[in-house]
Design a protein around this motif. Structure first.
Motif, PDB file in Angstrom:
ATOM      1  N   TYR A 121      24.237  76.259  31.090  1.00 51.00           N
ATOM      2  CA  TYR A 121      23.357  75.611  32.067  1.00 51.00           C
ATOM      3  C   TYR A 121      23.040  74.183  31.612  1.00 51.00           C
ATOM      4  N   ILE A 122      22.716  74.018  30.317  1.00 49.32           N
ATOM      5  CA  ILE A 122      22.368  72.690  29.789  1.00 49.32           C
ATOM      6  C   ILE A 122      23.592  71.768  29.807  1.00 49.32           C
ATOM      7  N   VAL A 123      24.738  72.276  29.342  1.00 50.80           N
ATOM      8  CA  VAL A 123      25.953  71.446  29.280  1.00 50.80           C
ATOM      9  C   VAL A 123      26.377  71.027  30.689  1.00 50.80           C
ATOM     10  N   LYS A 124      26.190  71.913  31.666  1.00 51.40           N
ATOM     11  CA  LYS A 124      26.516  71.571  33.054  1.00 51.40           C
ATOM     12  C   LYS A 124      25.642  70.402  33.530  1.00 51.40           C
ATOM     13  N   GLU A 125      24.342  70.442  33.159  1.00 48.30           N
ATOM     14  CA  GLU A 125      23.442  69.332  33.506  1.00 48.30           C
ATOM     15  C   GLU A 125      23.875  68.036  32.802  1.00 48.30           C
ATOM     16  N   LEU A 126      24.286  68.166  31.524  1.00 46.07           N
ATOM     17  CA  LEU A 126      24.733  66.997  30.756  1.00 46.07           C
ATOM     18  C   LEU A 126      25.994  66.376  31.364  1.00 46.07           C
ATOM     19  N   ALA A 127      26.856  67.223  31.912  1.00 49.42           N
ATOM     20  CA  ALA A 127      28.109  66.736  32.506  1.00 49.42           C
ATOM     21  C   ALA A 127      27.841  65.747  33.639  1.00 49.42           C
ATOM     22  N   GLY A 128      26.667  65.882  34.271  1.00 54.13           N
ATOM     23  CA  GLY A 128      26.311  64.985  35.375  1.00 54.13           C
ATOM     24  C   GLY A 128      25.814  63.625  34.903  1.00 54.13           C
ATOM     25  N   ILE A 129      25.523  63.511  33.593  1.00 59.28           N
ATOM     26  CA  ILE A 129      25.071  62.218  33.049  1.00 59.28           C
ATOM     27  C   ILE A 129      26.303  61.496  32.532  1.00 59.28           C
ATOM     28  N   ARG A 130      26.860  60.625  33.340  1.00 59.37           N
ATOM     29  CA  ARG A 130      28.193  60.077  33.061  1.00 59.37           C
ATOM     30  C   ARG A 130      28.217  59.034  31.941  1.00 59.37           C
ATOM     31  N   LYS A 131      27.280  58.088  31.965  1.00 53.96           N
ATOM     32  CA  LYS A 131      27.412  56.916  31.092  1.00 53.96           C
ATOM     33  C   LYS A 131      26.984  57.152  29.648  1.00 53.96           C
ATOM     34  N   THR A 132      26.082  58.091  29.422  1.00 54.16           N
ATOM     35  CA  THR A 132      25.518  58.269  28.073  1.00 54.16           C
ATOM     36  C   THR A 132      26.465  59.085  27.187  1.00 54.16           C
ATOM     37  N   PRO A 133      26.820  58.569  25.980  1.00 53.50           N
ATOM     38  CA  PRO A 133      27.672  59.351  25.080  1.00 53.50           C
ATOM     39  C   PRO A 133      26.968  60.649  24.652  1.00 53.50           C
ATOM     40  N   LYS A 134      27.747  61.717  24.589  1.00 54.33           N
ATOM     41  CA  LYS A 134      27.196  63.029  24.241  1.00 54.33           C
ATOM     42  C   LYS A 134      27.912  63.594  23.013  1.00 54.33           C
ATOM     43  N   ILE A 135      27.128  64.013  22.027  1.00 53.53           N
ATOM     44  CA  ILE A 135      27.680  64.609  20.801  1.00 53.53           C
ATOM     45  C   ILE A 135      27.321  66.082  20.776  1.00 53.53           C
ATOM     46  N   ALA A 136      28.286  66.944  20.480  1.00 59.69           N
ATOM     47  CA  ALA A 136      27.989  68.374  20.288  1.00 59.69           C
ATOM     48  C   ALA A 136      27.693  68.607  18.801  1.00 59.69           C
ATOM     49  N   ILE A 137      26.533  69.188  18.513  1.00 62.86           N
ATOM     50  CA  ILE A 137      26.120  69.423  17.124  1.00 62.86           C
ATOM     51  C   ILE A 137      25.994  70.927  16.907  1.00 62.86           C
ATOM     52  N   ILE A 138      26.874  71.468  16.063  1.00 59.26           N
ATOM     53  CA  ILE A 138      26.795  72.897  15.742  1.00 59.26           C
ATOM     54  C   ILE A 138      25.834  73.030  14.557  1.00 59.26           C
ATOM     55  N   THR A 139      24.654  73.609  14.810  1.00 66.58           N
ATOM     56  CA  THR A 139      23.610  73.707  13.779  1.00 66.58           C
ATOM     57  C   THR A 139      23.692  75.041  13.029  1.00 66.58           C
ATOM     58  N   LYS A 140      22.928  75.124  11.941  1.00 66.74           N
ATOM     59  CA  LYS A 140      22.775  76.369  11.163  1.00 66.74           C
ATOM     60  C   LYS A 140      24.110  76.888  10.628  1.00 66.74           C
ATOM     61  N   THR A 141      24.995  75.967  10.215  1.00 65.12           N
ATOM     62  CA  THR A 141      26.324  76.382   9.735  1.00 65.12           C
ATOM     63  C   THR A 141      26.241  77.170   8.427  1.00 65.12           C
ATOM     64  N   ASP A 142      25.095  77.079   7.722  1.00 67.79           N
ATOM     65  CA  ASP A 142      24.933  77.847   6.481  1.00 67.79           C
ATOM     66  C   ASP A 142      24.839  79.347   6.747  1.00 67.79           C
ATOM     67  N   LEU A 143      24.669  79.733   8.023  1.00 69.44           N
ATOM     68  CA  LEU A 143      24.499  81.160   8.340  1.00 69.44           C
ATOM     69  C   LEU A 143      25.810  81.869   8.701  1.00 69.44           C
ATOM     70  N   VAL A 144      26.934  81.132   8.762  1.00 69.41           N
ATOM     71  CA  VAL A 144      28.189  81.758   9.220  1.00 69.41           C
ATOM     72  C   VAL A 144      29.361  81.443   8.289  1.00 69.41           C
ATOM     73  N   ASP A 145      30.451  82.228   8.440  1.00 76.03           N
ATOM     74  CA  ASP A 145      31.674  81.944   7.668  1.00 76.03           C
ATOM     75  C   ASP A 145      32.534  80.938   8.447  1.00 76.03           C
ATOM     76  N   SER A 146      33.601  80.460   7.809  1.00 73.49           N
ATOM     77  CA  SER A 146      34.410  79.385   8.402  1.00 73.49           C
ATOM     78  C   SER A 146      35.118  79.831   9.691  1.00 73.49           C
ATOM     79  N   LYS A 147      35.470  81.106   9.794  1.00 77.94           N
ATOM     80  CA  LYS A 147      36.160  81.606  11.004  1.00 77.94           C
ATOM     81  C   LYS A 147      35.214  81.546  12.214  1.00 77.94           C
ATOM     82  N   THR A 148      33.982  82.021  12.016  1.00 77.54           N
ATOM     83  CA  THR A 148      32.987  81.992  13.114  1.00 77.54           C
ATOM     84  C   THR A 148      32.698  80.559  13.532  1.00 77.54           C
ATOM     85  N   LEU A 149      32.607  79.677  12.547  1.00 78.86           N
ATOM     86  CA  LEU A 149      32.333  78.268  12.836  1.00 78.86           C
ATOM     87  C   LEU A 149      33.473  77.653  13.651  1.00 78.86           C
TER      88      LEU A 149
END
Length: 321
Positions: A121-149
């Motif tokens: 739902y959030i990413v769909k809303e972000l897709a409508g904001i054309r001009k602003t650069p968007k970065i995807a940040i995968i948080t809490k990486t200390d909680l998972v193994d490399s395959k899940t990440l």
């Protein structure tokens, strides 16, 4: 979010070979995606309250990151969610207004939770904001193994593709483990507009002290009553005054604050048996307040009822929303 400060009061810029950049970045994501923890890690000091309960952040807190090449002003928004109260609707309005005014948007997705309807739902809303650069940040990486990440990185990339846009960057980070937090700042900086610093060196936030003190008290209050009162608590600092007749080398700041709950039956939960819980809230928050303000503090807390304040426009105004 208020307008940018007047450049006339900004710090003089040292001459460098590459232009200095300064601007606003905000972290968005569903509640409890690690946005506040990430803000604190980038700033290097606690400027946003954290909790493992969703909807902890209610104010748009600006954390300021000073670098030689750039100044990042981080706007920490409440999590976008399906509102059930007037407060919830107002929090969502804050998020959307903020998105329209920043230079970079960071979408936070926890590494340990699969992409859900809320994220889409959030990413769909972000897709409508054309001009602003968007970065995807995968948080809490200390909680998972490399395959899940790796699976999470692929999923977030595919979702943007599906919605017809591309992330400017996709970055895995762990704010708790201090992994790649510096890299995230390195990637945000070039996306900001050329500008001298907007805030003086040394400023870490432009949040008023009274608001930050209230937030620290609310964080301590939430710790004790997570299950019973996740979001019925509001705090208002009524007064902050230096104690008179104190020697200059032994100052004391008197802080009087009210903790508001929605129903009389909740009063006993906050106060606890023989006042123990409220005393603990005072002790915990006082330590953080003294660290924030750099002075000894006398904290006077009172618990009051503001009936159904999350649904009442008049009460919301009174409590600062």
């Amino acid at each position: 979010m208020s307008a940018r400060p007047n450049h006339e009061s900004a710090v003089p810029q040292a001459e460098t070979t590459s232009p200095h950049r300064a601007g606003f970045a905000c972290f968005v994501g569903r509640p409890n995606a690690g946005k506040s923890t990430l803000t604190n890690a980038l700033v290097g000091q606690k400027v946003a309250i954290t909790s493992n309960r969703p909807q902890t952040t209610r104010h748009t807190v600006r954390g300021i990151v000073h670098r030689d090449d750039a100044q990042l002003i981080l706007v920490d928004t409440p999590g976008l969610h399906k509102p059930r109260t007037l407060l919830g609707e107002r929090l969502n309005d804050v998020v959307r207004t903020t998105w329209a005014e920043v230079d970079v948007i960071g979408f936070c997705l926890p590494a340990d939770q699969k992409l859900g309807p809320g994220d889409k739902y959030i990413v769909k809303e972000l897709a409508g904001i054309r001009k602003t650069p968007k970065i995807a940040i995968i948080t809490k990486t200390d909680l998972v193994d490399s395959k899940t990440l790796a699976e999470q990185l692929i999923a977030v990339s595919a979702l943007a593709e599906e919605l017809g846009f591309e992330w400017a960057e996709i970055v895995p980070v762990s704010a708790v483990g201090d992994q790649q937090v510096g890299l995230l700042a390195d990637l945000i900086a070039p996306l900001l507009p050329e500008s001298p610093p907007l805030y003086p060196e040394g400023d870490l936030t432009d949040e008023p002290e009274m608001v930050m003190v209230a937030e620290l008290i609310r964080e301590a209050a939430l710790e004790g009553v997570r299950d019973e009162l996740p979001h019925s608590i509001a705090v208002v600092v009524e007064e902050m005054l230096p104690r008179e007749d104190r020697p200059a080398d032994k100052p004391l700041l008197d802080i009087h604050a009210n903790v508001y709950i929605e129903r009389p039956s909740q009063k006993g939960i906050i106060i606890g048996p023989k006042g123990k819980r409220l005393k603990d809230v005072g002790t915990k928050s006082r330590k953080h307040i003294e660290a924030l303000l750099g002075t000894p503090v006398y904290l006077d807390l009172h618990v009051k009822v503001a009936k159904d304040w999350q649904r009442d426009p008049k009460q919301l105004r009174k409590l600062g929303f």
